[in-house]
Design an enzyme around this catalytic site. Sequence first.
Site: not given
Ligand SMILES: *Cc1c(COP(=O)(O)O)cnc(C)c1O
Length: 383
Positions: A276, A324, A147, A49
């Site tokens: 700045y 920036m 969550r 991700k």
């Molecule tokens: C991001 C994520 C992981 C990986 O987490 P790390 O701490 O980077 O290993 C695993 N499972 C889910 C559901 C996640 O959102």
Amino acid sequence: MNNNINHPTISVDEIIRPTRVEVDLKILAENFKKIKEYAAPAKVMSVLKANAYGHGLVRVAQLMQELNADYLGVAVLEEGILLREQGITKPILVLGGIWGNQIPFFLKHDLTITASSIEKLKQIDELAAQMKKTAKVHLKIDTGIERIGVHYYNAEKFLEASLRYKNVIIEGIYSHFANSEKKNLSYTKLQLERFQEVLRFYEKRSLETPVRHFSNSGAILQMPEANFDMVRPGIILYGVYPSDEVKRTIEVKPALTWKSLVVYFKVVKAGHPVGYGSAWKSDRDTRAVTIPVGYGDGYLRSMSHKAEVLLNGKRYPVIGTISMDQIVVNIKSESAYNGDEVILIGSNDSSKITVEELAQWAGTIPYEILTNINTRVPRVYVD
Ligand SMILES: *Cc1c(COP(=O)(O)O)cnc(C)c1O
């Protein structure tokens, strides 16, 4: 070499921006193999991700496919669609929550859906029937992070319901840890027990259990008893540990180097402020160089007055407020020339600057540093 999703029309040889991220594919592959070996016989879902934690989604996915990762994990639908469009054929689980309108896209691109309620399952089933497809689903159980997912104490009804839908294959079931990178693992153990209790559903009914997975990097390192059938490494795949206190049971190495070049040299006169807000000045003349990187690239402004860079093997402080697109580095009485290499994250022979240091300067965690190096910075792949 020219699989740069950020600049799809420019090959790496043509990239002229001096600021770039170099990703060492050999190190990534070694990290993957070490994790795979350590967690065996569990399968591995490589978590990709947020642009593969800043390393470049498509190229890292291609590498994981070459290495035969069992599964790929992304956070949002669009990441999954991009991977399919780029020819990735491995199973892909979208880890985030979904809303109804997205379901047809999951089905069309053969992406695995995370289901977090009976209502969603029903919706998935109906749309799959309409499209004459079978949906692949992993059930999400909330064991204590609040969550997404059905609470562990309501899971029985959810699992019961999941057996009803004819157009849905319940391929997996999973949960997520809230504190697995901590030294104190009592909450992590509690979450594990809750998940195990939920899984008894299948045993009690003599049903085949779907693929069970739970462990992120922290748990892979510290709690092998939570491996189940598959593990989901993210940050350790990239060679960074999820915290300072975590047990480093697998030795991984950072795969990412963030570099730039000196583009300007000058002498700053005593009393003449830099940047700045004119927040920095010296009471004596000093030599300084300008580097074309800034918070617009993800070199966070909150690191102002703390950050350091490597130049010709030595550390020098960033002076003035981070802009920036530019930073100014104080080289005191030493010399540097246009085109000299500057390392923002990474190492040379004698010293290194780590993601952890940047996180400390910015008051954040390594994850945020990596995922903030944005798409304006070209990714270059080396092996
Ligand atoms: C991001 C994520 C992981 C990986 O987490 P790390 O701490 O980077 O290993 C695993 N499972 C889910 C559901 C996640 O959102």
